[in-house]
Scaffold this active site. Structure first.
Site, short mmCIF file in Angstrom:
data_model
loop_
_atom_site.label_atom_id
_atom_site.label_comp_id
_atom_site.label_asym_id
_atom_site.label_seq_id
_atom_site.Cartn_x
_atom_site.Cartn_y
_atom_site.Cartn_z
N SER A 45 0.78 -1.23 0.17
CA SER A 45 0.06 -0.12 0.09
C SER A 45 0.83 1.28 0.15
O SER A 45 2.21 1.10 0.05
CB SER A 45 -0.95 0.07 1.40
OG SER A 45 -0.23 0.16 2.50
N LYS A 46 0.15 2.27 0.10
CA LYS A 46 1.14 3.84 0.05
C LYS A 46 2.09 3.86 0.73
O LYS A 46 3.24 4.14 0.83
CB LYS A 46 -0.09 4.84 0.25
CG LYS A 46 -0.83 5.02 -1.28
CD LYS A 46 -0.48 6.46 -1.65
CE LYS A 46 -1.47 6.67 -2.81
NZ LYS A 46 -1.53 5.99 -3.84
N ARG A 47 1.80 3.30 2.09
CA ARG A 47 2.77 3.34 3.19
C ARG A 47 4.16 2.83 3.12
O ARG A 47 5.04 2.98 3.70
CB ARG A 47 2.05 3.21 4.49
CG ARG A 47 1.99 1.72 4.86
CD ARG A 47 1.06 1.44 6.05
NE ARG A 47 0.50 0.31 5.64
CZ ARG A 47 0.94 -1.04 5.91
NH1 ARG A 47 2.16 -0.59 6.46
NH2 ARG A 47 0.46 -1.85 5.66
N HIS A 48 3.98 1.76 1.81
CA HIS A 48 5.25 0.94 1.62
C HIS A 48 6.21 1.91 0.75
O HIS A 48 7.33 1.29 0.25
CB HIS A 48 5.01 -0.66 0.88
CG HIS A 48 4.35 -1.44 1.94
ND1 HIS A 48 3.10 -1.67 2.13
CD2 HIS A 48 4.97 -2.11 3.09
CE1 HIS A 48 2.86 -2.47 2.91
NE2 HIS A 48 4.02 -2.64 3.51
N GLY A 49 5.71 2.95 0.57
CA GLY A 49 6.54 3.75 -0.49
C GLY A 49 6.28 3.50 -1.95
O GLY A 49 5.25 3.04 -2.23
#
Ligand code: GLU
Length: 480
Positions: free
Chosen positions: A262-266
């Site tokens: 997801s987005k928080r993985h960069g």
């Protein structure tokens, strides 16, 4: 029969690495078998369509080197309102259209066929009715799903209607997946799916089956997230009496924490990865390894090496991880694998610098380059020659800076070896009683403009004595 694979992205404005991995395997399978790799645009979900994203997908595939052999024509792109400026489409478009919103007649025809045969029914339920039904089901603690209301009534063809598939009671399907083997679905949690919406657009289920059939796709490669709807597709093939392609549901890609990406993985879209300075060949290398292993255990390989070794048998079902750290390491190795001329061409293309550099200096740069961003940092002194980090010298007396540089200009000359240059710098440090570290800092900022640079001595040797003196004079005229 020749192998025909397809990549069927939805034009949502970005290309996710999960989709690129699917495209890569489909491309490789077709290429290895001298088959066809088809680009089909699945734009039937009108709410998710982002204008010009078909053009964008084409450009991204180009950048990655995953060239389709068949795909939409320019005129198709124009018909759906895409900008075609600067696009050259080097593929065949004979079997088109390849954009689903231009294929509505096909879907209508096949949905009507199922309707006539009694395998589907007209549904007049409005979004409001469906929403109400859903809410009531949730409140009653039931699994939300279509109640089947219109199955039992006669909906007039005069009114707007959708066409729904009539799933049999005790629906059960045993479908075959080339990676996972036989998949048994017994009473899967599915309710009668819509095939054709009242606005004439198909849903994914109908469009994907009709198009894969009409486009004679032999191998359907797609993400594991489609497994839950796989029984519907399998069943539709049976209803139509069509020969099924081989299906491969590729393992899901997880983040390093084992959770869904997801987005928080960069960064994980092609545009973000490009922005961060990753090379297409490294992205391909990293993605190839998520779900497939090279037979000799190679971790770093070119696209050609991947292609040579790729086979479906080696694609596995276990989910794989996308590690940005690993990608960075792979990117670094891809820089190191480049020939000098390739490396210089890359600098020219991406940084606009036309340079002639020795192999040893190129190696010095490569050693410090993980992404293109690193390279632009290293070569900042050439890209922005007027930007000096004067602040870095704030802790040194101005006069001392000037004397250090004047002294350096007097003592260096063309014939000094690395060691002699080092010795000269030490001598300057002793003679003006300034720590060597400060002398280095002064020279670094004066010659290379800032503190984060390639090694000073290597750079002086590479660019030469005259150039070095020029840089110092330039600095002095700004600094005094
Ligand atoms: N349009 C679907 C997507 O973007 C493709 C699914 C498929 O390949 O069947 O994920």
């Amino acid at each position: 029969m020749s192998v025909r694979t397809r990549f069927a992205p939805s034009p949502t404005g970005y290309l996710h690495i999960g989709s690129v991995r699917t495209a890569l395997y489909a491309w490789a399978l077709a290429k290895k078998n001298n088959g066809s790799f088809i680009l089909r645009i699945e734009d039937t979900d009108r709410e998710r369509y982002v204008p010009n994203s078909i053009k964008f997908i084409i450009q991204e595939l180009n950048w990655l080197g995953l060239q389709p052999t068949e795909g939409p024509s320019k005129s198709e792109l124009i018909q759906v309102g895409e900008d075609i400026e600067g696009l050259s489409l080097e593929w065949s478009s004979h079997g088109g259209p390849y954009i689903q919103s231009l294929r509505k007649d096909f879907y209508k025809r096949y949905a009507e066929e199922l309707l006539q045969a009694g395998f589907a029914y007209r549904c007049e339920c409005t979004p409001e009715m469906l929403e109400k039904e859903r809410r009531e089901q949730i409140l009653a603690g039931k699994r939300p799903g279509y109640s089947g209301r219109c199955r039992y009534i006669n909906v007039s063809p005069e009114k707007p209607y959708a066409i729904r598939l009539k799933l049999p009671q005790n629906f059960s399907v045993t479908a075959n997946d080339e990676i996972r083997g036989k998949l048994k679905f017994e009473n899967p949690p599915l309710s009668d799916p819509v095939l054709l919406k009242s606005d004439g657009f198909p849903t994914y289920h109908l469009a994907v089956v009709v198009d894969d059939h009409l486009m004679k796709i032999t191998h359907v490669l797609r993400g594991e997230e489609w497994i839950s709807t796989f029984p519907i597709h399998w069943y539709l093939y049976d209803l139509f009496g069509w020969e099924k392609p081989k299906f491969l549901h590729l393992p899901v890609i997880l983040g390093e924490d084992g959770k869904k990406l997801s987005k928080r993985h960069g960064a994980q879209t092609t545009a973000e990865l490009r922005e961060e300075g990753f090379l297409p060949s490294a992205i391909i290398n990293a993605l190839a390894l998520i779900g497939w292993t090279h037979s000799s255990g190679l971790e770093i390989f070119s696209v050609d090496e991947f292609l040579r070794d790729f086979s479906l048998e080696k694609v596995h079902s276990a989910s794989g991880m996308f590690s940005p750290i690993k990608l960075k390491r792979i990117n670094h190795e891809h820089f190191k694998l480049m020939r000098v001329d390739e490396f210089l061409a890359l600098i020219q293309k991406n940084l606009g610098l036309s340079l002639r550099l020795s192999e040893s200096y190129v190696n010095v740069l490569k050693e410090r380059t993980h992404t293109l961003k690193d390279l632009s940092q290293l070569l900042c002194f050439l890209i922005f020659p007027n930007e000096y980090d004067f602040q870095a010298l704030e802790d040194i007396d101005k006069q001392l800076i000037i004397s250090t540089l004047e002294l350096f200009k007097k003592t260096v000359n063309e014939n000094l070896s690395r060691d002699e240059l080092q010795a000269q710098i030490s001598a300057i440090s002793d003679s003006i009683n300034l720590p060597k570290k400060h002398v280095f800092k002064i020279l670094r900022v004066a010659i290379l403009r800032r503190m984060e640079t390639p090694p000073l001595i290597d750079t002086i040797q590479e660019f030469g004595f005259n150039w070095t003196i020029d840089q110092i004079n330039r600095f002095l005229s700004e600094f005094r």
